[in-house]
Design a protein around this motif. Structure first.
Motif, PDB file in Angstrom:
ATOM      1  N   CYS A 142      37.207  47.221  38.088  1.00  0.00           N
ATOM      2  CA  CYS A 142      37.279  47.704  36.780  1.00  0.00           C
ATOM      3  C   CYS A 142      37.682  46.733  35.929  1.00  0.00           C
ATOM      4  O   CYS A 142      38.872  47.039  35.318  1.00  0.00           O
ATOM      5  CB  CYS A 142      38.200  48.942  37.123  1.00  0.00           C
ATOM      6  SG  CYS A 142      37.683  50.259  38.078  1.00  0.00           S
ATOM      7  N   LEU A 143      36.715  45.983  35.331  1.00  0.00           N
ATOM      8  CA  LEU A 143      37.057  44.892  34.500  1.00  0.00           C
ATOM      9  C   LEU A 143      38.460  44.060  34.783  1.00  0.00           C
ATOM     10  O   LEU A 143      38.933  43.463  33.695  1.00  0.00           O
ATOM     11  CB  LEU A 143      37.227  45.695  33.062  1.00  0.00           C
ATOM     12  CG  LEU A 143      36.017  46.240  32.464  1.00  0.00           C
ATOM     13  CD1 LEU A 143      36.322  46.802  31.256  1.00  0.00           C
ATOM     14  CD2 LEU A 143      34.866  45.362  32.539  1.00  0.00           C
ATOM     15  N   GLY A 144      38.517  43.875  36.024  1.00  0.00           N
ATOM     16  CA  GLY A 144      39.871  43.056  36.392  1.00  0.00           C
ATOM     17  C   GLY A 144      41.330  43.716  36.518  1.00  0.00           C
ATOM     18  O   GLY A 144      42.306  43.154  36.805  1.00  0.00           O
ATOM     19  N   PHE A 145      41.251  45.099  35.960  1.00  0.00           N
ATOM     20  CA  PHE A 145      42.633  45.972  36.125  1.00  0.00           C
ATOM     21  C   PHE A 145      43.183  45.817  37.565  1.00  0.00           C
ATOM     22  O   PHE A 145      44.360  46.307  37.870  1.00  0.00           O
ATOM     23  CB  PHE A 145      42.314  47.222  35.590  1.00  0.00           C
ATOM     24  CG  PHE A 145      42.372  47.134  34.173  1.00  0.00           C
ATOM     25  CD1 PHE A 145      43.658  46.972  33.293  1.00  0.00           C
ATOM     26  CD2 PHE A 145      41.178  47.471  33.127  1.00  0.00           C
ATOM     27  CE1 PHE A 145      43.807  47.061  32.036  1.00  0.00           C
ATOM     28  CE2 PHE A 145      41.204  47.347  31.825  1.00  0.00           C
ATOM     29  CZ  PHE A 145      42.489  47.111  31.098  1.00  0.00           C
ATOM     30  N   PHE A 146      42.171  45.618  38.578  1.00  0.00           N
ATOM     31  CA  PHE A 146      42.609  45.671  39.879  1.00  0.00           C
ATOM     32  C   PHE A 146      42.020  44.371  40.608  1.00  0.00           C
ATOM     33  O   PHE A 146      40.742  44.067  40.669  1.00  0.00           O
ATOM     34  CB  PHE A 146      41.869  46.786  40.794  1.00  0.00           C
ATOM     35  CG  PHE A 146      42.371  48.242  40.230  1.00  0.00           C
ATOM     36  CD1 PHE A 146      43.576  48.863  40.446  1.00  0.00           C
ATOM     37  CD2 PHE A 146      41.722  49.002  39.049  1.00  0.00           C
ATOM     38  CE1 PHE A 146      43.959  49.851  40.004  1.00  0.00           C
ATOM     39  CE2 PHE A 146      41.777  50.161  38.852  1.00  0.00           C
ATOM     40  CZ  PHE A 146      43.258  50.643  39.018  1.00  0.00           C
TER      41      PHE A 146
END
Length: 268
Positions: A142-146
Motif C-alpha cells: 500500500c504505497l509503502g505504508f506497510f
C-alpha cells in the motif's frame, strides 16, 4: 497572511531533522583531536574502505570550530524548545502503529536515493534488494505504508547515500561543519546531500498554493520533511539527551559520533 505566517513557523520547526540526535559510534572516541589536524579540504583517505583501526583513529579537520560550537548551541536550543515538545505531543496523540506506517512510507519513498547510490558503488545485490523491496512495498504494501519484507535480510541492504558514494571513491571528509537547523555534516556530506536532494521524489512534487494561486514545490518539501522529522523524532526522544548528559564536552562527543558513524557506513 495567516497562512504565510504558519508556513514560516512550520519551516523553522521542520527543517531541523539533523539536530535531534547522532547515531552512537560503534567504537571508542578518536584518540587524536580533530582540532589539531591541518585543514585539507577533501583530503583523500587511503583506499575505498576503512578497517576497525581506521574507524578509531580517523579524525576530521575542524577549522571553523567557533562557528560550529555556536551552531551546536543554536540547534540544541531549537531541539529542546521546539522539536522535542512537538514530537512528544505527536507521540501522545498518534498511536505507535500509525507512526510506524508513516516511517515506512517515507523510507519507501526515498528508495530511489538508496538504489541509485548502490548502482554508483557497484553494489549490485544491494541495488537488487532495494528495487525488490520498493516494488513489493509500493504495491502489496500500500504505497509503502506497510513494510512486508522487514524481516528478510536480502531485501534490507545497508542504506546508501551520495555522501557515502563519494567516500567509497576515496573522497575525504574535507572538514566538519554544523549547519543551523540541519545539524552536523562535513564538506563531503554537504555536497552529497545536494545529490540526494536531486534524487528525492519529494523534490519533484508540487502543492497548490491557494493564496498565491500558483504551484510551489517548496511548500511540499517543507510539509513532507516536517512530518517525517517529527515522526522520526517521536521514536528517539531521550537518545539525544542521554549522549549529551554523558559527555564532558557534548560538542566533541557528537562530532566524534557523527564521523565514526559515517565512516562505519562507508566501510559496509
Amino acid at each position: 497572511m495567516k497562512s504565510r505566517l504558519s508556513f514560516m513557523i512550520l519551516m523553522a520547526v521542520v527543517l531541523m531533522g539533523g539536530i535531534a540526535w547522532a547515531d552512537a559510534p560503534t567504537g571508542g572516541d578518536a584518540e587524536a583531536s580533530a582540532d589539531s589536524i591541518p585543514f585539507d579540504p577533501f583530503d583523500s583517505p587511503s583506499g575505498n574502505s576503512y578497517g576497525d583501526q581506521d574507524l578509531m583513529l580517523q579524525a576530521v579537520a575542524d577549522p571553523i570550530a567557533g562557528f560550529n560550537r555556536a551552531m551546536f548551541v543554536f540547534n540544541d536550543k531549537l531541539y529542546f524548545w521546539v522539536l522535542k515538545p512537538v514530537a512528544s505531543g505527536y507521540r501522545v496523540v498518534v498511536p505507535t502503529p500509525v507512526r510506524v506506517s508513516v516511517k515506512d512510507f517515507f523510507f519507501n519513498l526515498l528508495a530511489p536515493v538508496r538504489f541509485v547510490n548502490c548502482l554508483f558503488q557497484g553494489k549490485w545485490r544491494s541495488a537488487e534488494g532495494e528495487f525488490c523491496r520498493f516494488v513489493v512495498n509500493s504495491t502489496a504494501g500500500c504505497l509503502g505504508f506497510f513494510n512486508l519484507v522487514r524481516d528478510k535480510p536480502q531485501f534490507n541492504p545497508p542504506e546508501e547515500d551520495f555522501g557515502q558514494t563519494l567516500g567509497y571513491y576515496a573522497v575525504g571528509n574535507g572538514f566538519y561543519i554544523i549547519w543551523p537547523l540541519f545539524g552536523p555534516s562535513t564538506l563531503r556530506d554537504t555536497v552529497g546531500s545536494i545529490g540526494d536532494w536531486a534524487l528525492n521524489p519529494v523534490s519533484f512534487m508540487q502543492l497548490v498554493n491557494v493564496d498565491a494561486g500558483e504551484l510551489t514545490s517548496g511548500t511540499t518539501n517543507v510539509i513532507a520533511y516536517g512530518v517525517r522529522t517529527i515522526n522520526e523524532t517521536s521514536f528517539r526522544i531521550g537518545d539525544y539527551e542521554t549522549l549529551k548528559n554523558a559527555s564532558l564536552d557534548p560538542y566533541e562527543a557528537f562530532r566524534n559520533a557523527y564521523i565514526q558513524n559515517r565512516l562505519s557506513k562507508i566501510a559496509q
